[in-house]
Write an enzyme that holds these catalytic residues in place. Sequence first.
Site, PDB file in Angstrom:
ATOM      1  CB  ALA A  53      -0.766  -0.084   1.223  1.00 51.71           C
ATOM      2  CD  GLU A  54       3.919   4.598   3.296  1.00 44.97           C
ATOM      3  OE1 GLU A  54       4.466   5.684   3.254  1.00 44.97           O
ATOM      4  OE2 GLU A  54       3.190   4.286   4.209  1.00 44.97           O
ATOM      5  N   GLY A  55       4.294   1.496  -0.760  1.00 41.77           N
ATOM      6  CA  GLY A  55       4.934   1.499  -2.104  1.00 41.77           C
ATOM      7  C   GLY A  55       3.898   2.068  -3.212  1.00 41.77           C
TER       8      GLY A  55
END
Length: 158
Positions: A55-57
């Site tokens: 998700a963060e990536g």
Amino acid sequence: MDPKSPEYIIDQPLKTLGFVFQELSATRVSGHLTVTEKCCQPFKVLHGGVSALIAEGLASLGAGVASGYKRVAGIHLSIHHLRPASLGDSIFAESFPVSVGKNIQVWEVRLWKTKKTKKSSEEKVMVSTSRVTLFCGVPIPDHVKDAPDQLRKVVSKL
């Protein structure tokens, strides 16, 4: 691991887990991953931290492109783990912007297990959904001044 592959250049941790990008733009980032031992917790299901890493990536890459290749930093991540994905499952991930402002962006990220059906179509079951809030325009340190150019090259190839 090929250090010249797009995945390695733009996100080494995701590449290490076997994530492959399919699309990377200011309006959508997507890719896939097969759940292996590297990304499982002891009960042989996808580790929640790996879902958060994806998700963060994806949100960070999309926000970077949407901001004109500025450096971005995640400032909030909220994730809901809905169903497990087991060892060997195929995961499809996609991210899209909810709000793109000058300094703050919010991106939605969804992960699905995918299965081929007997009729050669694909069935998707949602594994997790996330919201990532990012700050755009973080100063770029001198030792990585070429990072935006590397990202531009990868985006042009996907």
